[in-house]
Design an enzyme around this catalytic site. Structure first.
Site, short mmCIF file in Angstrom:
data_model
loop_
_atom_site.label_atom_id
_atom_site.label_comp_id
_atom_site.label_asym_id
_atom_site.label_seq_id
_atom_site.Cartn_x
_atom_site.Cartn_y
_atom_site.Cartn_z
N THR A 323 -22.58 -27.04 5.15
CA THR A 323 -22.74 -25.59 5.30
C THR A 323 -23.10 -25.28 6.74
O THR A 323 -23.74 -26.10 7.43
CB THR A 323 -23.84 -25.02 4.39
OG1 THR A 323 -25.13 -25.40 4.91
CG2 THR A 323 -23.71 -25.54 2.96
N GLU A 324 -22.70 -24.11 7.20
CA GLU A 324 -23.01 -23.72 8.58
C GLU A 324 -24.52 -23.60 8.80
O GLU A 324 -24.99 -23.64 9.94
CB GLU A 324 -22.33 -22.41 8.94
CG GLU A 324 -22.72 -21.20 8.12
CD GLU A 324 -21.82 -21.00 6.90
OE1 GLU A 324 -21.57 -19.84 6.55
OE2 GLU A 324 -21.38 -22.01 6.31
N ALA A 325 -25.28 -23.47 7.71
CA ALA A 325 -26.73 -23.37 7.82
C ALA A 325 -27.37 -24.69 8.19
O ALA A 325 -28.55 -24.73 8.57
CB ALA A 325 -27.32 -22.84 6.52
#
Length: 659
Positions: A323-325
């Site tokens: 995830t980009e997080a």
């Protein structure tokens, strides 16, 4: 004497001045310093101060109903917003749309990386992210309304290449969040799902002479925290605020989940199976694009279903979801926990993840789409009168090695039925997604074509592919009629050139045996040799060459068959329905060159797809090879006959057809 930095939220908020630049952390519904947002709202409502703030944030941080940054909507509190996502704070978005505040919608990864630029005292960030989208100054410069006039994005040229320069905005106040703090302000994150950009945000504010306020759920003694557990050192933190449990939820739907925090590992084999509906059809078809041993990012909405399909098909061990997080590996969470992962391999800072993405680390991404046009442009940022924002969409879609856009064909009341392996449209959606021109360009099809980036668009009834001439219809679901169910519900006519049926396995409520496809377990069955005729038949019909390792396995399979033959062979290759990653054509031509130099006496191939023939011919010509790519098997047969009289006598139509 050491200073105890623990104070109340109200005392911390009282340090903020009118006109300050405030940055806050949080990702969608997770890791939000709710107590600080609530205290800022309360002070403003009571005192009308601080006012005229600039809010800088990466991902949306709220529940879309008033929590998180949604609390900051009060007239006069904000003067300017620089954010990747406005959808999580709809009243703030409305203020921007009504020209009551200034606003910029920058890519999430750019904002994330700008924190580091601020921390290092740099004037800004050079990036190609955003070129030829609405972020590009030639198309609006990321401004969200008419009253926003200052340019914070500039188009520049470096060594003959176009770049965007994003101006850094100095930060006065940073709201961050962790789990534990000691009186000196050292912060650990042991119960947080993500670390996001807290370190970079704190450093950016501290080095600008600003203040850093950290929200935590517990205070520990000095010396309690181990050095490697401290993610933000106390030298960067001015104030520590102890939050009540309700104000320090892991996310709005979960108080705490130890598996999402990486404190424990849990079994995931019992993940609930998705019902066979439109969402699962889309996820199943998109799952065929998963690259074996590849790194993948999945967007919110329809793409989330791919994680469930991958688990159901037992392919999860052969791909790495991210995830980009900042989550790497494991099973991606959805709903209020989106952005986190159960049983993650690790969690890195958000800006580091975007470094990886921007540098080409993603093998594939699957993202949603609100609008799409004939040029392959996609809009997810502003549509239907709403200012949603791009989030990480631009960074991810622009830099992944292959892109799958996924979503229903129409929107608003769409109902389908799946009967005997066929799709029937029960009720058509009220709104169209495939328009003559998108309202705003969040993904540029033109830029993707310039860079030969492979892009497909998956719906429940058909699949499109981005080509040099625009959107081409390449697959149609069983039971769907092109003239009845597709073309009347589009604002433009796509290229229609012999589309093939979508894989029938997608529409049966049973395992698809996807693992066999991804690991190329049937490759040996696709290559056969007839010793009497000295003919090697390579049947690549319906096969997809996703990554270079797929090609390596194909080459080894063909070489093994040729070595067993003990002589140079005449080969016939069927490319009907064959697909190859756009970036692999030259490698594929190299494989053919190698086989011709070492194992083939003659070779011919055929494909009904004009686009595939053109791309293969271009790749072979670049290597000085005669293409010999024909449209029909009969033409391939005729060429082989002219090239080798012996082969002409031995070949039969049935054999070529089988190939």
């Amino acid at each position: 004497m050491k200073k105890n930095k623990v104070i109340t939220a109200a005392e911390a908020i009282a340090l903020i001045r009118n006109g300050d630049v405030l940055t806050t952390t949080g990702f969608v519904q997770s890791c939000i310093p709710e107590a600080l947002h609530a205290a800022l709202e309360a002070r403003y409502v009571e005192t009308r101060a601080p006012r005229d703030l600039t809010l800088i944030m990466t991902a949306g941080a709220g529940d879309s109903k008033g929590l998180g940054t949604g609390r900051l909507h009060h007239e006069g509190l904000l003067r300017r917003v620089i954010a990747a996502n406005f959808g999580r704070m709809p009243k703030v978005a409305k203020a921007a749309q009504e020209n009551r505040i200034l606003g910029y919608n920058l890519p999430q990864g750019v904002i994330s990386q700008l924190y580091r630029a601020c921390a290092a005292g740099q004037p800004g960030l050079f990036s190609k992210v955003g070129l030829k989208t609405y972020v590009d100054p030639r198309h609006g410069g990321a401004k969200v309304n008419a009253v926003t006039t200052d340019d914070i994005v500039k188009l520049v040229e470096v060594d003959g290449e176009e770049w965007l320069f994003y101006t850094a905005t100095k930060i006065d106040v940073a709201f961050i969040r962790g789990t534990s703090a000691d009186p000196s302000g050292n912060i650990s994150f042991e119960k947080e799902a993500l670390t996001l950009d807290c370190l970079a945000q704190a450093m950016a504010a501290r080095n600008n002479g600003g203040i850093v306020v950290a929200q935590v759920e517990r205070i520990v003694d000095d010396g309690f925290l181990l050095p490697k557990d401290v993610r933000v050192p106390g030298i960067l933190v001015d104030c520590v605020v102890l939050a009540e449990p309700e104000m320090h939820r892991m996310n709005y739907g979960v108080q705490h989940d130890a598996a999402l925090a990486g404190q424990i590992r849990v079994p995931v084999a019992g993940m609930k199976k998705m019902p066979l509906d439109a969402r699962k059809i889309i996820a199943r078809r998109a799952a065929f694009e998963l690259p074996p041993n590849g790194v993948v990012n999945l967007g919110v909405g329809a793409p989330e279903g791919i994680a469930a399909v991958a688990n159901e098909e037992k392919v999860t061990p052969y791909i790495t979801l991210t995830t980009e997080a900042g989550a790497v590996g494991g099973v991606l969470a959805s709903g209020s926990s989106f952005g986190a992962a159960t049983n993650a391999d690790c969690v890195i800072d958000q800006n580091q993840m975007f470094d990886f993405y921007d540098g080409g680390g993603l093998d594939m991404t699957c993202l949603g789409m609100a609008e799409c046009d004939r040029h392959g442009n996609v809009n997810t940022s502003a549509f239907g009168g709403k200012l949603n924002g791009c989030g990480g969409f631009i960074n991810i879609s622009q830099n992944a090695r292959s892109v799958v856009f996924a979503g229903t064909f129409t929107v608003g009341g769409l109902e389908i039925a799946i009967e005997d392996g066929q799709v029937r449209i029960v009720q058509e959606g009220r709104g169209r997604k495939f328009l003559e021109a998108v309202e705003q360009t969040t993904f540029s099809g033109t830029y993707a074509r310039e860079r030969s980036q492979p892009v497909i668009y998956v719906t429940e009834r058909c699949v499109f592919q981005l080509t040099d001439k625009g959107l081409e219809l390449i697959e149609v679901a069983p039971g769907i009629d092109i003239e009845r169910d597709i073309l009347p519900h589009m604002d433009f006519r796509p290229i229609v050139n012999q589309p093939v049926p979508m894989d029938s396995r997608i529409f049966r409520d049973e395992p698809m045996e996807l693992l066999s496809d991804l690991l190329n377990l049937d490759l040996k069955d696709r290559v056969s040799y007839d010793a009497e005729r000295n003919l090697l038949f390579v049947n690549l019909e319906g096969w997809y060459c996703r990554v270079k390792t797929d090609m390596d396995e194909l080459r080894m399979t063909i070489v093994e068959a040729c070595r067993k033959a003990g002589q140079r062979v005449n080969s016939v290759v069927n490319h009907d329905g064959f697909r190859i990653n756009e970036s692999l054509y030259d490698d594929y031509a190299g494989m053919i060159q190698y086989l011709q130099a070492n194992y083939y006496a003659t070779t011919t191939r055929y494909a009904t797809s004009a686009f595939l023939r053109l791309k293969m011919e271009e790749a072979l010509n670049r290597r000085g090879l005669a293409p010999h790519v024909f449209e029909r098997k009969e033409d391939a047969q005729a060429f082989l006959g002219v090239a080798d009289k012996k082969a002409r006598k031995m070949i039969s139509p049935a054999i070529v057809s089988a190939a």
